[in-house]
Scaffold this motif. Sequence first.
Motif, PDB file in Angstrom:
ATOM      1  N   GLU A  41      22.660  44.842  51.639  1.00 51.20           N
ATOM      2  CA  GLU A  41      21.533  45.722  51.303  1.00 51.20           C
ATOM      3  C   GLU A  41      20.910  46.197  52.599  1.00 51.20           C
ATOM      4  OE1 GLU A  41      20.789  46.771  48.318  1.00 51.20           O
ATOM      5  OE2 GLU A  41      22.154  45.417  47.264  1.00 51.20           O
ATOM      6  N   GLY A  42      20.203  47.311  52.540  1.00 54.78           N
ATOM      7  CA  GLY A  42      19.523  47.843  53.715  1.00 54.78           C
ATOM      8  C   GLY A  42      19.946  49.262  53.994  1.00 54.78           C
ATOM      9  N   PRO A  43      19.809  49.701  55.248  1.00 60.71           N
ATOM     10  CA  PRO A  43      20.231  51.063  55.598  1.00 60.71           C
ATOM     11  C   PRO A  43      21.724  51.235  55.333  1.00 60.71           C
ATOM     12  CG  PRO A  43      18.998  50.043  57.410  1.00 60.71           C
ATOM     13  CD  PRO A  43      19.254  48.969  56.395  1.00 60.71           C
ATOM     14  N   LEU A  44      22.112  52.420  54.913  1.00 64.13           N
ATOM     15  CA  LEU A  44      23.499  52.680  54.526  1.00 64.13           C
ATOM     16  C   LEU A  44      24.398  52.895  55.736  1.00 64.13           C
ATOM     17  CD1 LEU A  44      25.605  53.260  52.279  1.00 64.13           C
ATOM     18  CD2 LEU A  44      24.850  55.654  52.347  1.00 64.13           C
ATOM     19  N   MET A  45      25.520  52.164  55.755  1.00 65.44           N
ATOM     20  CA  MET A  45      26.638  52.423  56.659  1.00 65.44           C
ATOM     21  C   MET A  45      27.804  52.822  55.775  1.00 65.44           C
ATOM     22  SD  MET A  45      26.717  49.543  59.662  1.00 65.44           S
ATOM     23  CE  MET A  45      27.842  50.498  60.689  1.00 65.44           C
ATOM     24  N   LEU A  46      28.329  54.013  55.994  1.00 68.68           N
ATOM     25  CA  LEU A  46      29.405  54.552  55.174  1.00 68.68           C
ATOM     26  C   LEU A  46      30.665  54.651  56.027  1.00 68.68           C
ATOM     27  CD1 LEU A  46      30.081  55.729  52.390  1.00 68.68           C
ATOM     28  CD2 LEU A  46      29.262  57.937  53.240  1.00 68.68           C
ATOM     29  N   PHE A  47      31.744  54.026  55.570  1.00 70.14           N
ATOM     30  CA  PHE A  47      33.002  53.920  56.315  1.00 70.14           C
ATOM     31  C   PHE A  47      34.083  54.770  55.633  1.00 70.14           C
ATOM     32  CE2 PHE A  47      30.624  50.072  57.140  1.00 70.14           C
ATOM     33  CZ  PHE A  47      30.867  49.790  58.484  1.00 70.14           C
ATOM     34  N   LEU A  48      34.640  55.748  56.358  1.00 71.95           N
ATOM     35  CA  LEU A  48      35.678  56.630  55.819  1.00 71.95           C
ATOM     36  C   LEU A  48      37.022  56.311  56.473  1.00 71.95           C
ATOM     37  CD1 LEU A  48      33.735  60.030  55.941  1.00 71.95           C
ATOM     38  CD2 LEU A  48      33.778  58.320  54.104  1.00 71.95           C
ATOM     39  N   HIS A  49      38.027  56.055  55.668  1.00 75.66           N
ATOM     40  CA  HIS A  49      39.356  55.685  56.171  1.00 75.66           C
ATOM     41  C   HIS A  49      40.230  56.918  56.374  1.00 75.66           C
ATOM     42  CE1 HIS A  49      41.567  56.516  52.444  1.00 75.66           C
ATOM     43  NE2 HIS A  49      40.484  56.078  51.801  1.00 75.66           N
ATOM     44  N   GLY A  50      41.390  56.703  56.980  1.00 70.53           N
ATOM     45  CA  GLY A  50      42.410  57.739  57.131  1.00 70.53           C
ATOM     46  C   GLY A  50      43.680  57.318  56.419  1.00 70.53           C
ATOM     47  N   HIS A  51      44.786  57.961  56.769  1.00 68.69           N
ATOM     48  CA  HIS A  51      46.078  57.639  56.145  1.00 68.69           C
ATOM     49  C   HIS A  51      46.877  56.730  57.066  1.00 68.69           C
ATOM     50  CE1 HIS A  51      49.456  58.109  53.501  1.00 68.69           C
ATOM     51  NE2 HIS A  51      50.223  58.231  54.566  1.00 68.69           N
ATOM     52  N   PRO A  52      47.513  55.712  56.572  1.00 69.41           N
ATOM     53  CA  PRO A  52      47.779  55.363  55.176  1.00 69.41           C
ATOM     54  C   PRO A  52      46.823  54.309  54.647  1.00 69.41           C
ATOM     55  CG  PRO A  52      49.219  54.080  56.579  1.00 69.41           C
ATOM     56  CD  PRO A  52      48.352  54.918  57.488  1.00 69.41           C
ATOM     57  N   ASP A  53      45.638  54.247  55.157  1.00 73.77           N
ATOM     58  CA  ASP A  53      44.696  53.174  54.835  1.00 73.77           C
ATOM     59  C   ASP A  53      43.924  53.454  53.550  1.00 73.77           C
ATOM     60  OD1 ASP A  53      45.206  51.677  57.297  1.00 73.77           O
ATOM     61  OD2 ASP A  53      44.249  53.365  58.290  1.00 73.77           O
ATOM     62  N   ASN A  54      42.975  52.584  53.283  1.00 74.57           N
ATOM     63  CA  ASN A  54      42.027  52.743  52.189  1.00 74.57           C
ATOM     64  C   ASN A  54      40.790  51.933  52.564  1.00 74.57           C
ATOM     65  OD1 ASN A  54      42.514  49.995  51.503  1.00 74.57           O
ATOM     66  ND2 ASN A  54      44.215  50.599  50.192  1.00 74.57           N
ATOM     67  N   ALA A  55      39.927  51.663  51.619  1.00 72.87           N
ATOM     68  CA  ALA A  55      38.678  50.947  51.892  1.00 72.87           C
ATOM     69  C   ALA A  55      38.912  49.605  52.580  1.00 72.87           C
ATOM     70  CB  ALA A  55      37.903  50.739  50.592  1.00 72.87           C
ATOM     71  N   LEU A  56      40.051  48.972  52.315  1.00 72.59           N
ATOM     72  CA  LEU A  56      40.319  47.652  52.890  1.00 72.59           C
ATOM     73  C   LEU A  56      40.453  47.667  54.404  1.00 72.59           C
ATOM     74  CD1 LEU A  56      42.724  46.002  50.340  1.00 72.59           C
ATOM     75  CD2 LEU A  56      40.288  45.646  50.670  1.00 72.59           C
ATOM     76  N   LEU A  57      40.663  48.839  54.989  1.00 72.55           N
ATOM     77  CA  LEU A  57      40.678  48.938  56.443  1.00 72.55           C
ATOM     78  C   LEU A  57      39.418  48.310  57.024  1.00 72.55           C
ATOM     79  CD1 LEU A  57      41.824  50.180  59.114  1.00 72.55           C
ATOM     80  CD2 LEU A  57      40.467  52.212  58.563  1.00 72.55           C
ATOM     81  N   TYR A  58      38.330  48.420  56.296  1.00 67.04           N
ATOM     82  CA  TYR A  58      37.023  48.003  56.794  1.00 67.04           C
ATOM     83  C   TYR A  58      36.534  46.677  56.212  1.00 67.04           C
ATOM     84  CZ  TYR A  58      36.763  52.776  58.562  1.00 67.04           C
ATOM     85  OH  TYR A  58      36.991  53.946  59.230  1.00 67.04           O
ATOM     86  N   GLU A  59      37.419  45.863  55.690  1.00 63.14           N
ATOM     87  CA  GLU A  59      36.997  44.603  55.065  1.00 63.14           C
ATOM     88  C   GLU A  59      36.150  43.754  56.011  1.00 63.14           C
ATOM     89  OE1 GLU A  59      38.906  40.800  52.661  1.00 63.14           O
ATOM     90  OE2 GLU A  59      40.211  42.444  53.317  1.00 63.14           O
ATOM     91  N   SER A  60      36.586  43.587  57.253  1.00 65.86           N
ATOM     92  CA  SER A  60      35.834  42.770  58.218  1.00 65.86           C
ATOM     93  C   SER A  60      34.493  43.401  58.557  1.00 65.86           C
ATOM     94  CB  SER A  60      36.637  42.570  59.506  1.00 65.86           C
ATOM     95  OG  SER A  60      37.809  41.849  59.241  1.00 65.86           O
ATOM     96  N   GLN A  61      34.479  44.737  58.679  1.00 63.52           N
ATOM     97  CA  GLN A  61      33.227  45.425  59.009  1.00 63.52           C
ATOM     98  C   GLN A  61      32.239  45.347  57.848  1.00 63.52           C
ATOM     99  OE1 GLN A  61      36.290  46.640  59.631  1.00 63.52           O
ATOM    100  NE2 GLN A  61      36.277  46.689  61.874  1.00 63.52           N
ATOM    101  N   LEU A  62      32.742  45.438  56.629  1.00 62.75           N
ATOM    102  CA  LEU A  62      31.851  45.306  55.475  1.00 62.75           C
ATOM    103  C   LEU A  62      31.194  43.930  55.471  1.00 62.75           C
ATOM    104  CD1 LEU A  62      33.977  46.929  52.609  1.00 62.75           C
ATOM    105  CD2 LEU A  62      32.047  47.936  53.828  1.00 62.75           C
ATOM    106  N   ARG A  63      31.994  42.917  55.756  1.00 63.41           N
ATOM    107  CA  ARG A  63      31.470  41.551  55.790  1.00 63.41           C
ATOM    108  C   ARG A  63      30.414  41.415  56.892  1.00 63.41           C
ATOM    109  NH1 ARG A  63      36.024  39.382  56.280  1.00 63.41           N
ATOM    110  NH2 ARG A  63      36.483  39.257  54.070  1.00 63.41           N
TER     111      ARG A  63
END
Length: 200
Positions: A41-63
């Motif tokens: 929760e808090g200020p929004l950080m929005l992570f956009l992936h490229g190819h061939p990735d998806n949202a999971l590219l940012y699993e560590s950053q989300l955590r």
Amino acid sequence: MATVVGPSIGVALAHATAEPSFESGYAAGDGARLFFVRAGEGPLMLFLHGHPDNALLYESQLREFGRDHLAVAPNLHGYTPSNAPEAVEAYAMPRLLGDVHGLLDHFGMERCTLVGNDWGGYVAWVFASAYPTRVERLIILNAPHPAVFLRKVRTNPAQIKASPYEREYNTAAGPYPVWYNYYRADPIKVPASIEEAAAI
């Protein structure tokens, strides 16, 4: 709707969203329903992936950033379980920018820290340039500024030589993977030579 990623990605997404600190859901983009994974929760950080990735590219950053931010990573147009429209026009930059607006609006945020990698970096560059009041901070990974890239593909033989895959995506005969549409809709077309670039 066409799909881009296979069952192994679905299993990985299920694993990631099963983690207690992650939630998943859908937001209305511009002509596509966008799957996302979120943490915190808090200020929004929005992570956009490229190819061939998806949202999971940012699993560590989300955590990590979910400790003091609302950290959100969507699957962009064409990456299941988000919608994958068949029409090339669905992947034109105005539609992709509309997706970012849709995500900001979905979370009730006026501004975000926008992070983009590869194709997501290209979208992030353009969004921040077109809508600077909606971007608090911009973080780009592995994506040149579009104006710099345009100049290089028109004037630099080494860049032209390094980018033949983009020409192949633009000229491919169907049926082709739906993610080719990102390149087919892109207004920056890579020429085959400096001579061809001069004629554009």
